[in-house]
Structures are given as structure tokens and as C-alpha cells.
Design an enzyme around this catalytic site. Sequence first.
Site, PDB file in Angstrom:
ATOM      1  N   GLU A 128      38.456 -34.931  -9.714  1.00  0.00           N
ATOM      2  CA  GLU A 128      38.618 -36.016  -8.772  1.00  0.00           C
ATOM      3  C   GLU A 128      39.831 -37.063  -9.168  1.00  0.00           C
ATOM      4  OE1 GLU A 128      35.364 -38.630  -6.973  1.00  0.00           O
ATOM      5  OE2 GLU A 128      34.193 -36.809  -6.846  1.00  0.00           O
TER       6      GLU A 128
HETATM    7  C1  NOJ Z   1      33.406 -40.605  -6.668  1.00  0.00           C
HETATM    8  C2  NOJ Z   1      32.680 -39.701  -5.706  1.00  0.00           C
HETATM    9  O1  NOJ Z   1      32.419 -38.633  -6.277  1.00  0.00           O
HETATM   10  C3  NOJ Z   1      33.242 -39.492  -4.326  1.00  0.00           C
HETATM   11  O2  NOJ Z   1      32.325 -38.934  -3.517  1.00  0.00           O
HETATM   12  C4  NOJ Z   1      33.859 -40.494  -3.827  1.00  0.00           C
HETATM   13  O3  NOJ Z   1      34.627 -40.297  -2.491  1.00  0.00           O
HETATM   14  C5  NOJ Z   1      35.150 -41.250  -4.627  1.00  0.00           C
HETATM   15  N1  NOJ Z   1      34.309 -41.597  -6.112  1.00  0.00           N
HETATM   16  C6  NOJ Z   1      35.853 -42.132  -4.199  1.00  0.00           C
HETATM   17  O4  NOJ Z   1      34.968 -43.481  -4.174  1.00  0.00           O
END
Ligand code: NOJ
Length: 562
Positions: free
Chosen positions: A418
Site C-alpha cells: 500500500e
Molecule cells: C491502511 C488500510 O489497510 C487501508 O484499508 C486503508 O484504506 C489505508 N490504510 C488508508 O487509510
Amino acid sequence: MLLQWILRPCPVFVLALCVLALCVSASEDFDWTKNQRGSFFYGTFPTGFSWGAGSSAYQTEGAWDKDGKGMSIWDVFSHQKGKIFLNDTADHSCEGYYKFKEDIALMKDMKFNHYRFSISWPRILPNGIKNDHINEKGIKYYDNLINTLLDNNITPIVTLYHWDLPQVLEEKYGGWQNVSMVNYFNDFANLCFERFGNRVKYWITFNNPWSSAVEGYETGEHAPGLKLRGTGAYKAAHHMIKAHAKVWHTYDTQWRSKQRGMVGISLSADWGEPVDVTNQRDIEAAERYVQFYLGWFATPVFNGDYPQVMKDYIGRKSAQQGLGTSRLPVFSTQEKSYIKGTCDFLGIGHFTTRYVTQKNYPPGRGSSYFTDRDLAELVDPRWPDPGSEWLYSVPWGFRRMLNFVRSQYGNPMIYVTENGVSEKMRGCTDLCDDWRMQYFKEYINEMLKAVKDGVNVKGYTAWSLLDKFEWDEGYSERFGLYYVDFRNKNKPRYPKASVQYYKRIISSNGFPNQREVESWKRKATETCSSSNQLLAAARRKSQQENKEQAGMPKVWPVHDEV
Ligand code: NOJ
């Protein structure tokens, strides 16, 4: 330099602090001086570097009560009044359950190598327990999703737990507070390996267990909303780490030789930088920040036990509070060797950075994860923060974080699972997301520098493919490359300019040369104004249809509101 304190127990205020620009090393083998902030590095990633974007089940699928799915803790939590911004839920969200083929076409157009999504545990095990009932319709949905990805040459990276625990397990056993989750989670994972493992080769046990533990069981901002301060998060995390290790062993002994895949964990890892890099107390506080965050989970799975600094701080405070044992649970010798080395690759979710300084919290004033750390977090108000309150764009922190992982855990294989930035919808909708292009450009460039430093990063996952339900913030924070019109029941997707920008990074496998890279933003922005017009026209049409259905006269809005 002007820094802003963001202390949870205290109000926000601004403090002038002098920070020396001089860079010194906190860990021996990483030369901070190589990390010149602000300089741009032209070059490309190694051949085979994997590009993609991500999503999670609860945030995007919708179909919350369809085809035999059971309730998750998030279904129940979001239906309680006052928990989510504007009392929104993800009952429908992006309707990804119905629109996955359309979404895969978008991924194909962007030439993704992989797509990261999660499996909803209660969609395939409505009561959470394998021996109770398997929902074949849920299995079928994930079969179709996986098969369509593979037909399009997109590798699935699958998360088993992105926060949506079956509600039955929370109600009956207290969810992650109870050690019985370890076996239930293992049964669920085993079922996934059995049914999907012939096609899925990248498994992530937990997504960001820090958030599940801290926000779910300590602050109560997330499902299941418990406020067990000073103990709840540690206990939940303890069981998650054990569950992770058990699932890794299950894969290792029962499936690895046949399926030849990998099992990792995805950890949230924001960087902590000492406020004053010449002050030993600040250096130690910053190190503690990272150890209490990433190290809490990474140190057990790589080295078998919690970071020494967590054991010391929580143990000492617990004793001062008159407790006979530490509030941080203890792994037995056997457990330590069972947990150690259970990570074939490390998923890193990274968004932002904090400055950190030492701050003492007297043990007498109640306990919490936050006060156990004895530190204060600060931000530089000049850092851009276009969206979420907590998300400041600090690209250089990414390289430091990646190098920290390399030096602390023996240079493991890393997938960035991410990374991205949100926007708040103030005023008119704007698909020309200049700040997101800038964020991706700079963060991906820092990742490239880290690869050149020798960090073993194999892939990058932009967060996220679509705008979606952002947990307690509802739909107010949009992380997507694609804009989703949530007011329209068909949930149409519209490309933001960053789609074009990211596409160019992918097709060049990095940043080939200055002339080319400098033209990318302009080119990306050319297309987004026509997308803006399309969206505005669709908006007007659906507003008109709604009014006609409601028997109202035909009038055009003067301007679009969000
Ligand atoms: C981490 C989380 O895993 C994800 O679900 C979320 O959308 C993002 N952070 C952004 O807050």
C-alpha cells in the site's frame, strides 16, 4: 523549522523547534547522508519489477448480505449510529462484487502485473467456522475473480484478513481477544489454500494488524469498537502473530511443495525521524516509534520475539502500576522458535512520516499503547496534506523506512502492498489530481533510490485502484486512481489524471530521463478535463432523472455540488 505536535492525549499546538539539517546515522550500516532530500533520481527498476494496485473486500465489494454471506464486525459496526462519518456503510460501496470484470479491464488497460485484493472471511464462512458451513457461492465469486485476473495475465496477491472478522466469532468468543481465533483463522486460511492455492501464489495473512489491534481493541475507532486501553491491543496483536505463524506453518507443511507459493504479512510502517538528529533521546524516541509500530509485528516474525524496547518499556510501566506481570504478553520458548522465520516476503504499507521526540508519561495516569511509548509525534506544517488528516507527504521517509527494514530484518523480500494519498472532497469534484501525481512521482522515486541502496523491493502496489469506503471516515476520503460516483447506483468509475501518470511509470518501469518525465504531468492533465466534463454531464443527467422520478419540474443546476 515550525513543527506541529500531534499528541493524542493533548490538543494540537504549534511549536518552534530548531532541527539541524545535518544527517547522522541511527543504525550502523545505513548511510543517511546518501539520502539527499529533494533530489530526483532518473533510472529504472530491475526487469520483472511488479506493478499493481490494491483494494480490500469490505471497502469495495458491497453485496454485504448477498448470496449467503455472513456478517462481519464491520457490517455490524458501521450500522451503529455515530461510528462512521455521516453514518455511511459499505453495504454497496463500489459494488465490486458485481463489477469485477469491468475493474479488471481497467487494470489491463494500465498494464498491471498484479492486483492485490482480500477475501472476506464471512463471505465464504458465514459463521467464521469451517465445520459449520461453507458458502459455495462466495467461493465461486473468488474463483471467478482469480480466473479473470489470470486470463488477463494479472497475478493475484491475496490478503486473508483485511479487518472483516466474522461477527459470530466476535460475539461468541470476543474476537481477537480470544486465543481460539488462532485455530479458526487457520481453518479459514487452509480452506483458501485448498480451493484457490492452485492459482494463487502470493498470500498475505494479515493486513496492517497494527490498525486492527490498536483501533479495534484499544481506541475503539474501528470495529469491533472496544476500548480496552493498555491491554486490548497487545492481546489482539499477540493472537494475530500466533495465527499468522500457524497459517505459515500450515502452508509450509501441507501446501508449499505442491503449490509453490509464498506466505507473508503486510505491515503498516510509517517512518519516525528524530526531531533533533544530534539529540540521543530523540534518536531513541524515533527508534521506539518505529519499533512499537512495525517492529511489534516484524521482530517476532523475523526474530521470534517482541522488540526488546517494547518489553522494557511496557514491562517497567506495568510494574510501576503495581501489576504482577507485563501488559505485553509473553511468548514461550517454544512459541518463539515456532514464530521465528515465518515470513516468505514482507508486505509494507507506507503512507507518511512523523518527527518524534522524547516525552515522558507518568505511569500513574492510566495505561495505553500510546503513553507506553514515552514519545510525542510532530509534523512540519509545510508538508503537503491534501486529504486525510494524518497523511502528510514526506517522500524521503519512504526510503529511510525501506532501508530500516533491510538493515533490521536481514534484507527480506519486500512487496510494497500500500502506498498512496487521499483527497478530501471540498467544493467541486476534480479528476485532475495534480497532488496525487506528485505524491506517486516522489514516493516511487524514493523507492527507486532504496532499490539502488540494495533494498530487495520486488513490487509496488498503489493504494488504491478505486475510491472506496475509508473505514470510520466513510466516503469522505478518496484514495482511488479511479473516481467512483457513489451517488449513482451504477457506481461508475472515472479515471483521475493519476491513472495516466501511473501508466507512464509502469510502461517505463521507472523514470527514464528528465525530458520524458517532465512531459508526463502535462499529458496526463490533458485527458482529465474531458473526464471532468463527462462526470459533470452524468451527474446532471442522474440528478434530472431522480427529480423526474420524484415528479419535480425540469431545472438544471447552476453548478455541480459534491
Ligand atoms: C491502511 C488500510 O489497510 C487501508 O484499508 C486503508 O484504506 C489505508 N490504510 C488508508 O487509510
